[in-house]
Scaffold this active site. Structure first.
Site, short mmCIF file in Angstrom:
data_model
loop_
_atom_site.label_atom_id
_atom_site.label_comp_id
_atom_site.label_asym_id
_atom_site.label_seq_id
_atom_site.Cartn_x
_atom_site.Cartn_y
_atom_site.Cartn_z
N TYR A 18 3.98 92.70 17.00
CA TYR A 18 2.98 92.46 15.95
C TYR A 18 1.65 92.05 16.55
O TYR A 18 1.54 91.80 17.76
CB TYR A 18 3.49 91.38 14.98
CG TYR A 18 3.43 89.95 15.51
CD1 TYR A 18 4.29 89.52 16.52
CD2 TYR A 18 2.51 89.03 15.00
CE1 TYR A 18 4.22 88.21 17.00
CE2 TYR A 18 2.46 87.72 15.47
CZ TYR A 18 3.32 87.32 16.46
OH TYR A 18 3.26 86.03 16.95
N ARG B 122 -3.66 95.30 23.31
CA ARG B 122 -2.47 94.47 23.51
C ARG B 122 -1.28 95.05 22.74
O ARG B 122 -0.14 94.99 23.20
CB ARG B 122 -2.73 93.02 23.10
CG ARG B 122 -1.54 92.11 23.43
CD ARG B 122 -1.84 90.65 23.22
NE ARG B 122 -2.13 90.37 21.82
CZ ARG B 122 -2.54 89.19 21.36
NH1 ARG B 122 -2.73 88.18 22.21
NH2 ARG B 122 -2.78 89.01 20.08
N ARG C 299 24.29 99.64 12.14
CA ARG C 299 23.86 98.51 12.95
C ARG C 299 24.54 98.58 14.32
O ARG C 299 25.75 98.46 14.42
CB ARG C 299 24.18 97.18 12.27
CG ARG C 299 23.65 96.01 13.08
CD ARG C 299 24.05 94.65 12.55
NE ARG C 299 23.58 93.61 13.47
CZ ARG C 299 24.22 93.24 14.57
NH1 ARG C 299 25.36 93.81 14.89
NH2 ARG C 299 23.71 92.31 15.35
N HIS D 125 23.40 97.76 18.67
CA HIS D 125 22.33 97.37 19.58
C HIS D 125 21.71 98.57 20.30
O HIS D 125 20.54 98.55 20.64
CB HIS D 125 22.85 96.37 20.63
CG HIS D 125 23.16 95.02 20.07
ND1 HIS D 125 24.17 94.80 19.16
CD2 HIS D 125 22.59 93.81 20.28
CE1 HIS D 125 24.21 93.52 18.83
NE2 HIS D 125 23.26 92.90 19.50
N LYS E 64 4.16 90.64 22.61
CA LYS E 64 3.94 89.96 21.32
C LYS E 64 5.03 90.42 20.35
O LYS E 64 4.78 91.24 19.44
CB LYS E 64 2.53 90.21 20.79
CG LYS E 64 2.13 89.18 19.73
CD LYS E 64 0.64 89.10 19.54
CE LYS E 64 0.24 88.21 18.38
NZ LYS E 64 0.68 86.82 18.47
N GLU F 154 2.07 77.20 27.25
CA GLU F 154 1.24 77.55 26.09
C GLU F 154 1.82 76.83 24.88
O GLU F 154 2.84 76.15 24.99
CB GLU F 154 1.19 79.07 25.87
CG GLU F 154 2.54 79.70 25.56
CD GLU F 154 2.46 81.20 25.23
OE1 GLU F 154 1.38 81.70 24.85
OE2 GLU F 154 3.51 81.86 25.32
N1 PDD Z 1 -0.14 83.82 17.59
N2 PDD Z 1 0.64 82.34 22.40
C1 PDD Z 1 1.51 82.61 21.40
C2 PDD Z 1 2.96 82.37 21.63
C3 PDD Z 1 1.03 83.11 20.18
O1 PDD Z 1 1.89 83.41 19.20
C4 PDD Z 1 -0.38 83.29 19.98
C5 PDD Z 1 -0.96 83.81 18.70
C6 PDD Z 1 -1.24 82.98 21.05
C7 PDD Z 1 -2.74 83.18 20.94
O2 PDD Z 1 -3.06 84.55 20.99
P1 PDD Z 1 -4.37 85.13 20.27
O3 PDD Z 1 -5.52 84.37 20.83
O4 PDD Z 1 -4.39 86.55 20.69
O5 PDD Z 1 -4.21 84.91 18.80
C8 PDD Z 1 -0.70 82.53 22.24
C9 PDD Z 1 -0.58 84.39 16.34
C10 PDD Z 1 -1.91 83.90 15.86
C11 PDD Z 1 0.53 84.20 15.34
O6 PDD Z 1 1.67 84.36 15.73
O7 PDD Z 1 0.27 83.93 14.16
#
Ligand code: PDD
Length: 294
Positions: free
Chosen positions: A35, A54, A103, A105, A150, A182
């Protein structure tokens, strides 16, 4: 009553409450999907090319082809954002691997990705609130080893955020092998001896779009910065701690595990960066460029 916002689902626009995917969708069954969250200021998507790059990176990592061209993505964002007529908003998109016949994997051959996207208003910036800063706790990072993708597989993040909420905090900083990585949905910066530091790119953290912009703005403005690992034990001595994301922007951390950070208010370097960030947004809102958007 205001009209319900439309969401995008595989080429169609439907009222959000009617937009859905089949129960055999692999995003639903396995978290087999990726996402993006793209802020749009004055309805104009911010750093959109970075987000689309990304997205490509995440899709390549999970071996799913990008189902839409750049132009098609822009058309979706334009149509969704037009509904909120120049308001600040956040555009969410998700690409799942598609529907499995059964379903299992094992990735079935020849399935088509599913795409959903929707928009939601972003509340206007509340300066008084921003200046209060945020409170965070540190927690063990129990996530997997591909946090650079992501992925929507966010249960560990959700559980960590719930723990933070239980403890009266706004966010949790995740610690792996003694290193602060983070937040649950944000990237980490600290200021130490006047140097702005963020952990380096790795498989263990998301390459944040806001983080990159903060580094670019620091370079433009002559703020000394480095990408270096951050020992979790050093957090307690940091002059400043910031968390960045597309929806939080640059948030100043004023309390860590119940102890105040610096003098317990957003620090001077944060004030400088926040001003640079806000100026960047304003330029975009007025139809200009934040910086380069390429
Ligand atoms: N999340 N690290 C993680 C684990 C994140 O989920 C996010 C952002 C960031 C910051 O990334 P960016 O600057 O590209 O938004 C770092 C989004 C906002 C969310 O899951 O809602």
């Amino acid at each position: 009553m205001s009209k319900e916002l439309l969401a995008y689902v595989n080429g169609q626009y439907l009222p959000q409450s009617q937009a859905s995917l089949p129960i055999m969708d692999r995003g639903l069954l396995f978290g087999d999907s990726v996402y993006e969250v793209i802020p749009a200021y004055g309805g104009i998507p911010f750093r959109v090319e970075h987000h689309l790059r990304r997205l490509d990176r995440s899709l390549n990592a999970i071996r799913v082809r990008n189902p839409l061209s750049t132009e098609a993505w822009h058309a979706v964002f334009d149509r969704l954002s037009a509904q909120l007529q120049g308001q600040d908003q956040s555009i969410y998109l998700q690409v799942t691997r598609g529907d499995s016949p059964v379903r299992n994997h094992v990735i079935p051959a020849g399935i088509e990705p599913n795409v959903v996207a929707f928009t939601a208003p972003l509340p206007p910036r509340d300066t008084a609130r921003v200046l209060q800063g945020i409170r965070v706790i540190t927690l063990d990072d129990i996530r997997w080893h591909r946090c650079d993708i992501k992925a929507t597989t966010l249960l560990a993040n959700v559980m960590a955020r719930a723990k933070a909420t239980d403890e009266g905090a706004d966010e949790a900083i995740l610690v792996r092998d003694g290193m602060a990585m983070e937040g649950t949905a944000s990237n980490l910066f600290v200021v130490s001896n006047g140097l702005l530091i963020t952990p380096p790119d790795s498989d263990e953290l998301l390459p944040g779009i806001t983080r990159d912009l903060v580094l670019e703005l620091a370079a433009d403005d002559g703020i000394p910065y480095a990408q270096a690992t951050i020992d979790a034990a050093e957090l307690a001595h940091a002059e400043e701690i910031w968390l960045t994301s597309s929806t939080r922007e640059v948030a100043a951390v004023v309390a860590l595990n119940g102890q105040q950070v610096g003098d317990g208010t957003p620090g001077p370097l944060w004030r400088r960066m926040d001003a640079l960030y806000q100026a960047c947004k304003e330029r975009l809102r007025l139809g200009g460029e934040c910086r380069d958007d390429g």
